[in-house]
Design a protein around this motif. Structure first.
Motif, mmCIF file in Angstrom:
data_model
loop_
_atom_site.group_PDB
_atom_site.id
_atom_site.type_symbol
_atom_site.label_atom_id
_atom_site.label_comp_id
_atom_site.label_asym_id
_atom_site.label_seq_id
_atom_site.Cartn_x
_atom_site.Cartn_y
_atom_site.Cartn_z
ATOM 1 N N MET A 159 0.774 -1.636 -0.382
ATOM 2 C CA MET A 159 -0.143 0.037 0.129
ATOM 3 C C MET A 159 1.217 1.629 0.335
ATOM 4 O O MET A 159 2.461 1.824 0.651
ATOM 5 C CB MET A 159 -0.879 -0.276 1.042
ATOM 6 C CG MET A 159 -1.071 1.344 1.695
ATOM 7 S SD MET A 159 -2.285 1.056 3.211
ATOM 8 C CE MET A 159 -3.644 2.287 3.148
ATOM 9 N N LEU A 160 0.751 2.258 -0.575
ATOM 10 C CA LEU A 160 0.790 2.983 -0.982
ATOM 11 C C LEU A 160 1.073 4.154 0.606
ATOM 12 O O LEU A 160 0.207 4.007 1.224
ATOM 13 C CB LEU A 160 0.334 4.394 -2.069
ATOM 14 C CG LEU A 160 1.590 5.346 -1.947
ATOM 15 C CD1 LEU A 160 3.489 5.173 -3.189
ATOM 16 C CD2 LEU A 160 0.438 6.178 -3.057
ATOM 17 N N LYS A 161 1.548 5.113 0.698
ATOM 18 C CA LYS A 161 2.136 5.163 2.093
ATOM 19 C C LYS A 161 2.148 6.678 1.839
ATOM 20 O O LYS A 161 2.661 7.808 0.746
ATOM 21 C CB LYS A 161 3.735 5.214 2.894
ATOM 22 C CG LYS A 161 3.954 3.669 3.441
ATOM 23 C CD LYS A 161 2.653 2.165 3.844
ATOM 24 C CE LYS A 161 2.771 1.682 3.890
ATOM 25 N NZ LYS A 161 3.260 0.058 3.381
ATOM 26 N N ARG B 239 3.621 10.611 2.947
ATOM 27 C CA ARG B 239 4.444 10.988 2.848
ATOM 28 C C ARG B 239 4.169 11.868 4.347
ATOM 29 O O ARG B 239 3.692 12.637 4.141
ATOM 30 C CB ARG B 239 4.921 11.432 1.567
ATOM 31 C CG ARG B 239 5.405 10.454 0.835
ATOM 32 C CD ARG B 239 5.589 11.173 -0.929
ATOM 33 N NE ARG B 239 3.973 11.373 -1.451
ATOM 34 C CZ ARG B 239 4.086 12.136 -2.123
ATOM 35 N NH1 ARG B 239 5.180 13.199 -2.985
ATOM 36 N NH2 ARG B 239 2.691 13.250 -2.584
ATOM 37 N N ALA C 195 13.069 10.793 6.769
ATOM 38 C CA ALA C 195 12.162 11.330 6.311
ATOM 39 C C ALA C 195 12.210 10.737 4.577
ATOM 40 O O ALA C 195 12.878 9.983 4.026
ATOM 41 C CB ALA C 195 12.835 13.161 5.671
ATOM 42 N N GLU D 40 10.744 12.177 1.629
ATOM 43 C CA GLU D 40 11.116 13.352 0.354
ATOM 44 C C GLU D 40 11.563 14.711 0.940
ATOM 45 O O GLU D 40 11.208 14.720 2.430
ATOM 46 C CB GLU D 40 9.966 14.030 0.068
ATOM 47 C CG GLU D 40 9.717 13.835 -1.339
ATOM 48 C CD GLU D 40 8.739 13.875 -1.516
ATOM 49 O OE1 GLU D 40 7.318 12.867 -2.130
ATOM 50 O OE2 GLU D 40 8.965 14.977 -2.633
ATOM 51 N N ASN E 157 -6.852 14.995 -8.745
ATOM 52 C CA ASN E 157 -6.358 14.059 -8.966
ATOM 53 C C ASN E 157 -5.016 13.248 -8.951
ATOM 54 O O ASN E 157 -4.662 11.906 -9.250
ATOM 55 C CB ASN E 157 -6.846 12.640 -10.153
ATOM 56 C CG ASN E 157 -8.376 13.028 -10.393
ATOM 57 O OD1 ASN E 157 -8.914 12.189 -9.299
ATOM 58 N ND2 ASN E 157 -9.547 13.488 -11.116
ATOM 59 N N ILE E 158 -4.640 14.320 -8.793
ATOM 60 C CA ILE E 158 -2.899 14.337 -8.593
ATOM 61 C C ILE E 158 -2.886 14.753 -7.063
ATOM 62 O O ILE E 158 -2.833 15.350 -6.044
ATOM 63 C CB ILE E 158 -1.670 15.019 -9.268
ATOM 64 C CG1 ILE E 158 -2.784 16.689 -8.688
ATOM 65 C CG2 ILE E 158 -2.445 15.080 -10.706
ATOM 66 C CD1 ILE E 158 -1.731 18.020 -9.803
ATOM 67 N N PRO E 159 -0.774 14.422 -7.154
ATOM 68 C CA PRO E 159 -1.242 14.143 -4.828
ATOM 69 C C PRO E 159 -0.996 15.537 -4.363
ATOM 70 O O PRO E 159 -0.903 16.627 -5.187
ATOM 71 C CB PRO E 159 0.185 13.653 -5.524
ATOM 72 C CG PRO E 159 0.728 12.243 -6.017
ATOM 73 C CD PRO E 159 -0.347 12.835 -7.119
ATOM 74 N N VAL E 160 -1.615 15.597 -3.339
ATOM 75 C CA VAL E 160 -1.786 17.470 -2.895
ATOM 76 C C VAL E 160 -0.924 17.013 -1.555
ATOM 77 O O VAL E 160 -0.534 16.205 -0.679
ATOM 78 C CB VAL E 160 -2.795 18.324 -2.454
ATOM 79 C CG1 VAL E 160 -2.752 19.022 -1.781
ATOM 80 C CG2 VAL E 160 -3.814 18.386 -3.603
ATOM 81 N N VAL F 128 2.036 4.689 7.473
ATOM 82 C CA VAL F 128 3.497 5.529 7.146
ATOM 83 C C VAL F 128 4.056 4.207 7.267
ATOM 84 O O VAL F 128 4.479 3.603 7.102
ATOM 85 C CB VAL F 128 4.274 6.353 8.420
ATOM 86 C CG1 VAL F 128 2.844 7.510 8.137
ATOM 87 C CG2 VAL F 128 3.950 5.917 9.508
ATOM 88 N N ARG F 129 5.891 4.745 6.220
ATOM 89 C CA ARG F 129 6.950 4.064 6.002
ATOM 90 C C ARG F 129 7.813 3.768 7.673
ATOM 91 O O ARG F 129 8.069 4.991 7.693
ATOM 92 C CB ARG F 129 7.478 4.011 4.796
ATOM 93 C CG ARG F 129 8.695 3.478 4.998
ATOM 94 C CD ARG F 129 9.769 4.036 3.637
ATOM 95 N NE ARG F 129 10.716 6.026 3.398
ATOM 96 C CZ ARG F 129 11.720 5.438 3.745
ATOM 97 N NH1 ARG F 129 12.215 4.424 3.136
ATOM 98 N NH2 ARG F 129 11.624 6.904 3.727
#
Lengths: 252, 213
Positions: free
Chosen positions: A1-3, A5, A44, A46, A196-199, A250-251
């Motif tokens: 699953m995408l975490k 960030r 972190a 990013e 529909n893009i990440p915010v 989260v990662r």
């Protein structure tokens, strides 16, 4: 699953890290490369550099900072601030930035977003939306570090930027920035649901609960904060453990 | 020995080169990392890395634009059978066809197509951007010392779809299962960016450097 960030942001002026309260009263707090390394070690997801160097003659300093950081930190790096031309974007990407954030120039010249997305790919074009609430349910874009009103509706602008090829939106509430009162959650949620893009939610984080709210209520894909990490109030790991305890993916 | 990172005008290659240098240092290897598009240098390399940023079409056209590069890569991979590592769009180019902006032929080294990720009626944001867990599907040298479900850094809107299921080394879940690493003889690739995936990414690059095909 995408975490989700967590992105620490470093404001950089003339090659030094600062963090302003409402963009004034700047406090000098160190070398950006050293800071970046610490965030890298803390896990972190990013890094974000915001170049607030005002004078043109010092603008190339950021390229050197980016270069040195990219040689040491093998993690995604977004750089913004003062990006005006295709050439600026190219230089930052070549210096080692993975994504470039465009702010005022995107308002002035929408074709810049389109052209740069076509040239370098949407994945590296972030549009920084600096919004201020002007009345109930109405936010406007402000430029020049929040000083200049444009009369442009923040929601419509975000949608437009997506259609022009932006790959991500870095959304800063100019009302909240530097206040430590938390993100403007209404604004964040409205824009996250609209595009529909990440915010990336930004502006106002004073505690870990604000990060949680940004994701849970604001529906942001990523949360950005500066001072809570920068002055050692919290580590990235503490933030992630907190979010994890609240059920946010989260990662760690 | 030397390893060439293929430079065909696709964004920043310094990160990939620097990460490879760091991986070589970690292994105490005397490996020279070269960034070039010169067919002569590529021919003499022991291994190559094919990065890729932007669209499938732009990347493939970028390679075609450089005299002799396409033929050199085909010879390196298909005739000499020397190791190649494709990263992100670099891996996607292994496919026969890409459908980003318009239908474009790829190298066709692995039978597959590159198509837009299904966003599940806009439930999912695109690009698929950030850290996602990978699911290891079979043993592969590239992932030695990498735990199953490790996180890697992704940034893409198109995915590699292959009919050659035996080539799939790792997948991730984003709405559907997405192929994120392929391997076929001397050819390996990852959809994620090892040069941006912190420690795990460096381990993968080390594994590539150590690989004797």
């Amino acid at each position: 699953m995408l975490k989700n960030r967590i992105i620490p942001c470093l404001d950089v002026k003339n090659g030094r890290v600062v963090k302003g309260i409402n963009f004034v009263n700047l406090v000098d707090a160190g070398d950006p490369v050293e800071q970046a390394k610490i965030y890298d070690e803390q896990g972190a997801d990013e890094l974000c550099f915001l170049d607030i160097t005002a004078s043109n003659e010092n603008r190339n300093i950021i390229l050197d900072t980016v270069k040195k950081t990219a040689e040491k930190c093998f993690m995604p790096l977004t750089v913004g601030g003062g990006v005006r031309t295709i050439e600026d974007i190219r230089n930052l990407l070549l210096a080692g930035a993975d994504k470039v954030s465009i702010n005022t120039a995107a308002v002035k010249n929408k074709d810049l977003v389109k052209e740069s997305a076509e040239k370098f790919g949407s994945q590296c074009i972030v549009v920084a939306v600096d919004a201020k609430k002007v009345k109930e349910n109405k936010w406007e874009i402000f430029t020049h570090g929040g000083r200049k009103s444009t009369g442009i509706d923040a929601l419509k602008f975000s949608e437009k930027m997506e259609s022009m090829g932006a790959g991500e939106i870095l959304l800063t509430s100019m009302d909240r920035d530097g206040t430590k009162k938390g993100y403007d959650l209404d604004l964040t949620k409205k824009i996250s649901n609209l595009v529909n893009i990440p915010v990336i939610a930004s502006g106002g984080v004073g505690g870990l609960e604000h990060l949680h709210q940004g994701i849970k209520i604001g529906k942001a894909s990523a949360v950005l904060a500066a001072s809570i990490f920068h002055f050692g109030e919290h580590t990235i790991l503490e933030a992630k453990q907190y979010l994890d305890s609240k059920g946010i993916p989260v990662r760690i | 020995m030397s390893i060439t990172v293929i430079d065909y005008g696709s964004g920043n290659l310094k990160s990939a080169a620097k990460a490879l240098e760091t991986a070589a240092e970690n292994l105490n290897l005397d490996t020279k990392i070269v960034v070039t598009s010169d067919p002569k240098v590529i021919k003499e390399s022991k291994k190559i890395v094919l990065p890729g940023q932007g669209s499938f079409r732009d990347c493939y056209l970028g390679i075609k634009k450089i005299t002799g590069l396409e033929d050199t890569l085909n010879e390196f991979v298909l005739v000499k059978k020397k190791p190649i590592f494709g990263i992100c769009v670099g891996m996607q180019l292994f496919a026969k066809t890409g459908y980003e902006s318009q239908e474009t032929k790829g190298f066709g080294w692995i039978d597959g197509e590159v198509r837009k990720i299904n966003n599940m009626n806009k439930k999912l944001k695109l690009p698929h951007m950030g850290w996602n867990e990978i699911e290891l599907k079979k043993d592969c040298f590239l992932f030695s010392n990498i735990k199953n479900k490790s996180h890697m850094y992704f940034i893409h809107s198109y995915e590699f779809m292959t009919k050659q299921k035996d080539c799939i080394v790792a997948t991730t879940n984003y709405g559907n299962s997405i192929t994120v690493s392929v391997a076929k003889e001397n050819i390996v690739g990852t959809q994620f960016h090892p040069e941006k995936s912190q420690k795990n990414g460096l381990i993968i690059l080390e594994n590539f450097l150590k690989w004797e095909f």
